[in-house]
Motif scaffolding. Structure first.
Motif, PDB file in Angstrom:
ATOM      1  N   GLY A 154       0.691  -1.040  -0.129  1.00 27.76           N
ATOM      2  CA  GLY A 154      -0.345  -0.108  -0.050  1.00 27.76           C
ATOM      3  C   GLY A 154       1.088   1.344  -0.006  1.00 27.76           C
ATOM      4  N   GLU A 155       2.281   0.693   0.252  1.00 20.88           N
ATOM      5  CA  GLU A 155       3.385   2.696   0.805  1.00 20.88           C
ATOM      6  C   GLU A 155       2.550   2.743  -0.754  1.00 20.88           C
ATOM      7  N   PHE A 156       3.481   1.994  -1.910  1.00 23.09           N
ATOM      8  CA  PHE A 156       3.539   2.707  -3.307  1.00 23.09           C
ATOM      9  C   PHE A 156       2.793   2.637  -4.520  1.00 23.09           C
ATOM     10  N   ALA A 157       1.405   2.499  -3.627  1.00 22.58           N
ATOM     11  CA  ALA A 157      -0.163   3.421  -4.512  1.00 22.58           C
ATOM     12  C   ALA A 157      -0.637   3.926  -3.308  1.00 22.58           C
ATOM     13  N   GLN A 158      -0.640   5.423  -3.608  1.00 25.37           N
ATOM     14  CA  GLN A 158      -1.272   6.633  -2.544  1.00 25.37           C
ATOM     15  C   GLN A 158      -2.900   6.676  -2.586  1.00 25.37           C
ATOM     16  N   SER A 159      -3.454   6.938  -1.757  1.00 23.89           N
ATOM     17  CA  SER A 159      -4.971   6.230  -1.687  1.00 23.89           C
ATOM     18  C   SER A 159      -5.132   7.520  -1.659  1.00 23.89           C
ATOM     19  N   TYR A 160      -4.818   9.210  -1.348  1.00 22.52           N
ATOM     20  CA  TYR A 160      -5.356  10.535  -1.759  1.00 22.52           C
ATOM     21  C   TYR A 160      -4.414  11.143  -2.694  1.00 22.52           C
ATOM     22  N   LYS A 161      -5.025  11.779  -3.281  1.00 18.18           N
ATOM     23  CA  LYS A 161      -3.410  13.166  -3.836  1.00 18.18           C
ATOM     24  C   LYS A 161      -3.493  13.932  -3.061  1.00 18.18           C
ATOM     25  N   ARG A 162      -2.189  14.603  -3.830  1.00 18.41           N
ATOM     26  CA  ARG A 162      -1.842  16.024  -2.423  1.00 18.41           C
ATOM     27  C   ARG A 162      -3.248  16.943  -2.333  1.00 18.41           C
TER      28      ARG A 162
END
Length: 182
Positions: A154-162
């Protein structure tokens, strides 16, 4: 054309048009014939510029270790998780990844495997695999490299936008509404 792949739609003038909907094609994976090197054969050749080592082990050394021995090299949270054994769905994903890698010829990228298991710890046997990790909205392709060992998928597929903050909206405080006149 079968009825599932075609949809009728009224176009201009009330005439019916046929729109073709593309369906996702399933790829058949066949094992490589004897003597043909698979993707894992060139693992040591890929590390020409910078030698990868994880706690003193090269990637080929890590591949020879059992999960219990790898767990001793990881950080405490990951070590605790692996000592309490993996759930069956993690084992199924690892088996799929290993099978696809064994069926992939040398020099090609393996097929991606979709998963929702964001909390899976990247193990040495997963290196060179491609995993499509779900981020809550879509699948993000992640190519697993040796440097990722010990981290979570999950650390390599960000779940939120900046967050890009815009101008203050209605209901903002008086001090934040102040915009200097040029």
């Amino acid at each position: 054309p079968d009825s599932k792949s075609l949809m009728s739609k009224k176009g201009k003038g009330g005439k019916k048009e046929e729109v073709v909907v593309k369906k996702e094609e399933k790829k058949v994976i066949k094992p490589l014939p004897e003597g043909v090197p698979n993707i894992m054969a060139d693992l040591s050749k890929k590390q020409i510029f910078k030698k990868f080592s994880f706690r003193g082990y090269e990637i080929n050394g890590l591949l020879g270790l059992k999960i219990d021995e790898v767990a001793k090299l990881l950080r405490s949270r990951q070590r605790r998780r692996l000592q309490r054994k993996l759930k069956p769905q993690y084992g199924r994903l690892l088996n799929k990844l290993n099978y696809i890698k064994s069926c992939t010829p040398q020099g090609e990228k393996p097929l991606a495997v979709k998963t929702h298991l964001r909390d899976l710890i990247v193990l040495p046997s997963m290196v060179l695999s491609v995993v499509n990790v779900h981020n809550g909205k879509e699948y993000v392709p992640v190519e697993i490299k040796p440097e990722m060992v010990g981290y979570y998928l999950g650390e390599f597929a960000q779940s939120y936008k900046r967050v890009a903050h815009g101008r203050p909206g209605v209901g903002a405080t008086h001090s934040s509404k102040f915009v200097p006149i040029k």
